[in-house]
Design a protein around this motif. Structure first.
Motif, PDB file in Angstrom:
ATOM      1  N   ILE A   1      47.897  51.356  48.192  1.00 10.92           N
ATOM      2  CA  ILE A   1      46.530  50.945  48.478  1.00 10.92           C
ATOM      3  C   ILE A   1      46.472  50.502  49.930  1.00 10.92           C
ATOM      4  CG2 ILE A   1      44.751  49.228  47.909  1.00 10.92           C
ATOM      5  CD1 ILE A   1      45.966  49.182  45.074  1.00 10.92           C
ATOM      6  N   GLU A   2      45.343  50.731  50.580  1.00 12.86           N
ATOM      7  CA  GLU A   2      45.162  50.331  51.981  1.00 12.86           C
ATOM      8  C   GLU A   2      45.508  48.850  52.104  1.00 12.86           C
ATOM      9  OE1 GLU A   2      43.481  48.595  55.247  1.00 12.86           O
ATOM     10  OE2 GLU A   2      42.264  48.428  53.435  1.00 12.86           O
ATOM     11  N   PRO A   3      46.345  48.476  53.075  1.00 13.68           N
ATOM     12  CA  PRO A   3      46.894  47.117  53.149  1.00 13.68           C
ATOM     13  C   PRO A   3      45.869  45.977  53.133  1.00 13.68           C
ATOM     14  CG  PRO A   3      48.067  48.539  54.659  1.00 13.68           C
ATOM     15  CD  PRO A   3      46.922  49.338  54.102  1.00 13.68           C
ATOM     16  N   ALA A   4      44.777  46.097  53.866  1.00 16.49           N
ATOM     17  CA  ALA A   4      43.783  45.014  53.884  1.00 16.49           C
ATOM     18  C   ALA A   4      43.137  44.851  52.511  1.00 16.49           C
ATOM     19  CB  ALA A   4      42.728  45.275  54.952  1.00 16.49           C
ATOM     20  N   ARG A   5      42.870  45.967  51.864  1.00 18.32           N
ATOM     21  CA  ARG A   5      42.265  45.906  50.528  1.00 18.32           C
ATOM     22  C   ARG A   5      43.255  45.304  49.528  1.00 18.32           C
ATOM     23  NH1 ARG A   5      38.785  50.630  47.674  1.00 18.32           N
ATOM     24  NH2 ARG A   5      38.385  49.539  45.733  1.00 18.32           N
ATOM     25  N   TYR A   6      44.517  45.718  49.610  1.00 21.38           N
ATOM     26  CA  TYR A   6      45.514  45.151  48.700  1.00 21.38           C
ATOM     27  C   TYR A   6      45.698  43.659  48.958  1.00 21.38           C
ATOM     28  CZ  TYR A   6      49.555  44.449  45.796  1.00 21.38           C
ATOM     29  OH  TYR A   6      50.404  43.967  44.834  1.00 21.38           O
ATOM     30  N   ARG A   7      45.665  43.248  50.209  1.00 29.24           N
ATOM     31  CA  ARG A   7      45.768  41.820  50.546  1.00 29.24           C
ATOM     32  C   ARG A   7      44.631  41.057  49.858  1.00 29.24           C
ATOM     33  NH1 ARG A   7      49.828  39.414  51.259  1.00 29.24           N
ATOM     34  NH2 ARG A   7      48.955  37.934  49.863  1.00 29.24           N
ATOM     35  N   ALA A   8      43.418  41.651  49.828  1.00 30.70           N
ATOM     36  CA  ALA A   8      42.282  41.017  49.148  1.00 30.70           C
ATOM     37  C   ALA A   8      42.546  40.917  47.638  1.00 30.70           C
ATOM     38  CB  ALA A   8      40.989  41.787  49.426  1.00 30.70           C
ATOM     39  N   VAL A   9      43.158  41.945  47.055  1.00 30.55           N
ATOM     40  CA  VAL A   9      43.520  41.906  45.630  1.00 30.55           C
ATOM     41  C   VAL A   9      44.493  40.767  45.383  1.00 30.55           C
ATOM     42  CG1 VAL A   9      44.742  43.149  43.789  1.00 30.55           C
ATOM     43  CG2 VAL A   9      43.085  44.365  45.219  1.00 30.55           C
ATOM     44  N   VAL A  10      45.534  40.679  46.201  1.00 32.52           N
ATOM     45  CA  VAL A  10      46.542  39.631  46.042  1.00 32.52           C
ATOM     46  C   VAL A  10      45.891  38.251  46.201  1.00 32.52           C
ATOM     47  CG1 VAL A  10      48.620  38.600  47.077  1.00 32.52           C
ATOM     48  CG2 VAL A  10      48.483  41.075  46.719  1.00 32.52           C
ATOM     49  N   ASP A  11      45.058  38.096  47.220  1.00 33.97           N
ATOM     50  CA  ASP A  11      44.389  36.803  47.436  1.00 33.97           C
ATOM     51  C   ASP A  11      43.539  36.405  46.230  1.00 33.97           C
ATOM     52  OD1 ASP A  11      45.565  36.534  49.913  1.00 33.97           O
ATOM     53  OD2 ASP A  11      43.785  37.158  51.039  1.00 33.97           O
ATOM     54  N   ARG A  12      42.846  37.374  45.647  1.00 29.67           N
ATOM     55  CA  ARG A  12      42.025  37.057  44.472  1.00 29.67           C
ATOM     56  C   ARG A  12      42.902  36.654  43.285  1.00 29.67           C
ATOM     57  NH1 ARG A  12      37.074  40.563  42.767  1.00 29.67           N
ATOM     58  NH2 ARG A  12      36.499  39.871  44.837  1.00 29.67           N
ATOM     59  N   LEU A  13      43.983  37.413  43.080  1.00 27.08           N
ATOM     60  CA  LEU A  13      44.885  37.085  41.964  1.00 27.08           C
ATOM     61  C   LEU A  13      45.534  35.721  42.148  1.00 27.08           C
ATOM     62  CD1 LEU A  13      46.644  40.513  41.346  1.00 27.08           C
ATOM     63  CD2 LEU A  13      45.080  39.321  39.793  1.00 27.08           C
ATOM     64  N   LEU A  14      45.828  35.368  43.393  1.00 30.12           N
ATOM     65  CA  LEU A  14      46.457  34.092  43.673  1.00 30.12           C
ATOM     66  C   LEU A  14      45.410  32.990  43.893  1.00 30.12           C
ATOM     67  CD1 LEU A  14      49.347  35.273  46.002  1.00 30.12           C
ATOM     68  CD2 LEU A  14      49.387  34.891  43.541  1.00 30.12           C
ATOM     69  N   GLN A  15      44.148  33.370  43.728  1.00 35.05           N
ATOM     70  CA  GLN A  15      43.003  32.441  43.851  1.00 35.05           C
ATOM     71  C   GLN A  15      42.999  31.720  45.190  1.00 35.05           C
ATOM     72  OE1 GLN A  15      43.345  30.118  40.225  1.00 35.05           O
ATOM     73  NE2 GLN A  15      42.144  31.640  39.124  1.00 35.05           N
ATOM     74  N   ARG A  16      43.105  32.532  46.267  1.00 35.80           N
ATOM     75  CA  ARG A  16      43.039  31.950  47.616  1.00 35.80           C
ATOM     76  C   ARG A  16      41.724  32.284  48.255  1.00 35.80           C
ATOM     77  NH1 ARG A  16      48.987  33.533  49.912  1.00 35.80           N
ATOM     78  NH2 ARG A  16      48.652  35.439  48.872  1.00 35.80           N
TER      79      ARG A  16
END
Length: 181
Positions: A166-181
């Motif tokens: 997945i495009e890195p910025a989009r995946y970073r957003a996924v990770v941030d949401r999962l980690l509730q940041r």
């Protein structure tokens, strides 16, 4: 024989599994690929199952070491679980070794499909359960922990199969949401 020989045998096993499949994984082939006698192989691994269990145990050791390094650098277990390989860093070789070990291990399970769970399957189950237990301990919401686990498994599988990430910025957003940041 040293632990270097043991690792050379396991490296040879991984290569055979990845390049030729489980059907070509014989003790003779592994010994030849590792450059040791069959007796030398049997000194370290008493049977084919013991050899495969050794592969799974090394997978667990590699994962624990990588997780320990991540924790020491301030990452959470969830962040480690959600990581993707980064070819621009020196750590990528360590991570790819982990992927390689997992893929080779998955090939051994594939070969025994339909049979009763055996020692190798139980060893792999134990490694995966340890990863899950660590995640469950850290994440207070079991549904979020399962979501992190499933996303991480999907990212891992994409990397194992060589599929585009997945495009890195989009995946970073996924990770941030999962980690509730």
């Amino acid at each position: 024989m040293s632990s270097d020989t043991r690792d050379r045998i396991l490296d040879a096993l991984e290569t055979l599994l990845l390049e030729r499949g489980a059907a070509q994984m014989t003790l003779d082939n592994v010994a030849a690929a590792a450059g040791v006698s069959k007796g030398g192989l049997l000194y370290h691994f008493k049977s084919k199952d013991a050899l495969l269990v050794g592969l799974v145990q090394r997978l667990g050791d590699r994962a624990r070491a990588q997780l320990g390094e991540a924790r020491a650098s301030g990452s959470s277990i969830a962040e480690w679980y959600l990581q993707t390989p980064d070819p621009t860093t020196q750590d990528d070789a360590v991570e790819l070794a982990l992927y390689r070990s997992l893929l080779a291990t998955m090939r051994t399970i594939d070969a025994s499909a339909g049979s009763e769970p055996h020692e190798v399957q139980r060893a792999l189950d134990a490694v995966m359960a340890a990863w899950s237990d660590n995640l469950d301990t850290e994440v207070d919401d079991p549904v979020r922990a399962d979501t992190i686990r499933l996303v991480g498994d999907g990212v891992y599988l994409r990397a194992l199969l060589g599929l585009p990430q997945i495009e890195p910025a989009r995946y970073r957003a996924v990770v941030d949401r999962l980690l509730q940041r």
